[in-house]
Design a protein around this motif. Sequence first.
Motif, PDB file in Angstrom:
ATOM      1  N   LEU A  95       0.733  -1.114  -0.070  1.00 27.93           N
ATOM      2  CA  LEU A  95       0.075  -0.083  -0.225  1.00 27.93           C
ATOM      3  C   LEU A  95       0.844   1.290  -0.081  1.00 27.93           C
ATOM      4  N   PHE A  96       1.923   1.374   0.893  1.00 26.22           N
ATOM      5  CA  PHE A  96       2.741   2.465   0.918  1.00 26.22           C
ATOM      6  C   PHE A  96       3.500   2.548  -0.510  1.00 26.22           C
ATOM      7  N   LYS A  97       3.841   1.427  -0.937  1.00 29.81           N
ATOM      8  CA  LYS A  97       4.598   1.405  -2.566  1.00 29.81           C
ATOM      9  C   LYS A  97       3.466   2.195  -3.506  1.00 29.81           C
ATOM     10  N   LYS A  98       2.449   1.907  -3.532  1.00 34.02           N
ATOM     11  CA  LYS A  98       1.277   2.524  -4.070  1.00 34.02           C
ATOM     12  C   LYS A  98       0.895   3.988  -4.361  1.00 34.02           C
ATOM     13  N   ILE A  99       1.198   4.386  -3.144  1.00 31.44           N
ATOM     14  CA  ILE A  99       0.866   5.923  -2.946  1.00 31.44           C
ATOM     15  C   ILE A  99       2.422   6.623  -3.176  1.00 31.44           C
ATOM     16  N   THR A 100       3.355   6.201  -2.995  1.00 36.46           N
ATOM     17  CA  THR A 100       4.620   6.814  -3.086  1.00 36.46           C
ATOM     18  C   THR A 100       4.665   7.759  -4.478  1.00 36.46           C
ATOM     19  N   PRO A 101       4.531   7.168  -5.414  1.00 44.33           N
ATOM     20  CA  PRO A 101       4.526   8.092  -6.743  1.00 44.33           C
ATOM     21  C   PRO A 101       3.536   9.541  -6.557  1.00 44.33           C
ATOM     22  N   PHE A 102       2.650   9.563  -5.729  1.00 46.46           N
ATOM     23  CA  PHE A 102       1.510  10.716  -6.022  1.00 46.46           C
ATOM     24  C   PHE A 102       2.260  11.661  -4.899  1.00 46.46           C
ATOM     25  N   ASN A 103       3.261  11.317  -3.987  1.00 49.57           N
ATOM     26  CA  ASN A 103       3.482  12.247  -3.145  1.00 49.57           C
ATOM     27  C   ASN A 103       4.033  13.516  -3.603  1.00 49.57           C
ATOM     28  N   SER A 104       3.413  14.680  -3.318  1.00 52.06           N
ATOM     29  CA  SER A 104       3.773  16.002  -3.900  1.00 52.06           C
ATOM     30  C   SER A 104       3.717  17.055  -3.114  1.00 52.06           C
ATOM     31  N   LYS A 105       4.517  17.852  -2.825  1.00 59.06           N
ATOM     32  CA  LYS A 105       4.388  18.918  -2.062  1.00 59.06           C
ATOM     33  C   LYS A 105       4.265  20.372  -2.793  1.00 59.06           C
ATOM     34  N   THR A 106       3.259  20.926  -2.424  1.00 58.19           N
ATOM     35  CA  THR A 106       2.703  22.312  -3.178  1.00 58.19           C
ATOM     36  C   THR A 106       2.536  23.470  -2.487  1.00 58.19           C
ATOM     37  N   LYS A 107       2.665  24.497  -3.140  1.00 58.52           N
ATOM     38  CA  LYS A 107       2.994  25.760  -2.497  1.00 58.52           C
ATOM     39  C   LYS A 107       1.766  26.208  -1.875  1.00 58.52           C
ATOM     40  N   ASN A 108       0.482  26.040  -2.617  1.00 53.88           N
ATOM     41  CA  ASN A 108      -0.798  26.494  -2.143  1.00 53.88           C
ATOM     42  C   ASN A 108      -1.108  25.473  -1.105  1.00 53.88           C
ATOM     43  N   GLN A 109      -0.938  25.557   0.179  1.00 52.56           N
ATOM     44  CA  GLN A 109      -1.347  24.694   1.213  1.00 52.56           C
ATOM     45  C   GLN A 109      -2.736  24.809   1.603  1.00 52.56           C
ATOM     46  N   ARG A 110      -3.701  24.341   0.851  1.00 53.05           N
ATOM     47  CA  ARG A 110      -5.105  24.751   1.398  1.00 53.05           C
ATOM     48  C   ARG A 110      -5.775  23.615   2.413  1.00 53.05           C
ATOM     49  N   LEU A 111      -4.892  22.554   2.406  1.00 53.49           N
ATOM     50  CA  LEU A 111      -5.398  21.478   3.320  1.00 53.49           C
ATOM     51  C   LEU A 111      -4.883  21.690   4.732  1.00 53.49           C
ATOM     52  N   LEU A 112      -5.595  21.562   5.922  1.00 50.89           N
ATOM     53  CA  LEU A 112      -5.242  21.804   7.216  1.00 50.89           C
ATOM     54  C   LEU A 112      -5.108  20.610   7.997  1.00 50.89           C
ATOM     55  N   THR A 113      -4.129  20.102   8.339  1.00 48.09           N
ATOM     56  CA  THR A 113      -3.910  18.888   9.154  1.00 48.09           C
ATOM     57  C   THR A 113      -3.058  19.152  10.526  1.00 48.09           C
ATOM     58  N   ASN A 114      -3.182  18.274  11.316  1.00 47.02           N
ATOM     59  CA  ASN A 114      -2.506  18.696  12.748  1.00 47.02           C
ATOM     60  C   ASN A 114      -1.312  17.769  12.824  1.00 47.02           C
ATOM     61  N   GLU A 115      -0.592  17.182  11.861  1.00 41.05           N
ATOM     62  CA  GLU A 115       0.683  16.585  11.771  1.00 41.05           C
ATOM     63  C   GLU A 115       1.743  17.504  12.572  1.00 41.05           C
ATOM     64  N   ASN A 116       1.862  18.705  12.521  1.00 47.53           N
ATOM     65  CA  ASN A 116       2.867  19.520  13.262  1.00 47.53           C
ATOM     66  C   ASN A 116       2.242  20.462  14.055  1.00 47.53           C
ATOM     67  N   GLU A 117       1.188  21.216  13.720  1.00 45.63           N
ATOM     68  CA  GLU A 117       0.814  22.118  14.481  1.00 45.63           C
ATOM     69  C   GLU A 117      -0.854  21.966  14.663  1.00 45.63           C
ATOM     70  N   GLY A 118      -1.183  22.758  15.690  1.00 47.95           N
ATOM     71  CA  GLY A 118      -2.748  22.562  16.062  1.00 47.95           C
ATOM     72  C   GLY A 118      -3.705  23.070  14.923  1.00 47.95           C
ATOM     73  N   ILE A 119      -4.649  22.723  14.467  1.00 46.48           N
ATOM     74  CA  ILE A 119      -5.475  23.143  13.682  1.00 46.48           C
ATOM     75  C   ILE A 119      -6.195  24.602  13.745  1.00 46.48           C
ATOM     76  N   LEU A 120      -6.501  24.855  15.081  1.00 51.82           N
ATOM     77  CA  LEU A 120      -6.909  26.029  15.419  1.00 51.82           C
ATOM     78  C   LEU A 120      -5.948  27.052  15.170  1.00 51.82           C
ATOM     79  N   ASP A 121      -4.536  26.707  15.575  1.00 48.73           N
ATOM     80  CA  ASP A 121      -3.548  27.973  15.729  1.00 48.73           C
ATOM     81  C   ASP A 121      -3.386  28.339  14.068  1.00 48.73           C
ATOM     82  N   GLN A 122      -3.338  27.277  13.108  1.00 49.73           N
ATOM     83  CA  GLN A 122      -3.169  27.338  11.670  1.00 49.73           C
ATOM     84  C   GLN A 122      -4.395  28.247  11.135  1.00 49.73           C
ATOM     85  N   CYS A 123      -5.530  28.055  11.664  1.00 47.99           N
ATOM     86  CA  CYS A 123      -6.810  28.643  11.089  1.00 47.99           C
ATOM     87  C   CYS A 123      -6.782  30.036  11.627  1.00 47.99           C
ATOM     88  N   LEU A 124      -6.528  30.267  12.744  1.00 48.58           N
ATOM     89  CA  LEU A 124      -6.562  31.623  13.263  1.00 48.58           C
ATOM     90  C   LEU A 124      -5.672  32.619  12.693  1.00 48.58           C
TER      91      LEU A 124
END
Length: 216
Positions: A68-97
């Motif tokens: 499963l990990f191998k299937k998704i690897t080719p789609f991995n892409s970092k984009t400049k326009n970060q429209r998605l908010l996740t809490n991997e590294n920072e709380g969602i509310l802090d990013q939102c505010l």
Amino acid sequence: RSLFHSKIFMFISKSKKQTFLGSHNLTFSGIVQNLELCFNSDDDDLFKNCISYVYSVLEKNLDSKDSLFKKITPFNSKTKNQRLLTNENEGILDQCLKSVSEQLSSIKEVIIFSPFFSPNLKPILEKIMGINPTGIKLCIQKDNHNLDPTTTASFDKLSLNEITSANTEQFTRSMHSKFIMFRGSDKDLILIGSPNFSSPALLKTSKDGNFESAIL
């Protein structure tokens, strides 16, 4: 051990990518019965960001040789326009505010709806008060929440509201939507996604809270 609470549906064909991000689980009640709120987009950047998020979660939990990990690897892409908010590294509310403060010069009103709340709302409400809204409306559906109304009494700018509808038949359905709307003088912003109005969802990262995803 963290609760995986994100709800993201991604569809891809040779000609189009489609992302649905919101409050609905992959259940009959989530797809058919409940009143849910979902953001639907064919934006490539959002799709790539969602794939990157899934990839990062798998990277932490699966062996690098996993099929499963191998299937998704080719789609991995970092984009400049970060429209998605996740809490991997920072709380969602802090990013939102932070984003709300950059986009709105003044905030007339904040409207919040959630079916689930933390027992102690003070840390979350104090952060929202920090952007100086004129008022906050906290909205609940009768018999479909765990909020203790006494916990909101100490906030002068806050009013507690019960959502009602003339359509009685429709309102026998449970509202499972989660959103925070920021009403400005020239435009409105709305945070839509999986986070309930709770500390594990809005304040913490996935390391010590839930796994959550949202879009502003």
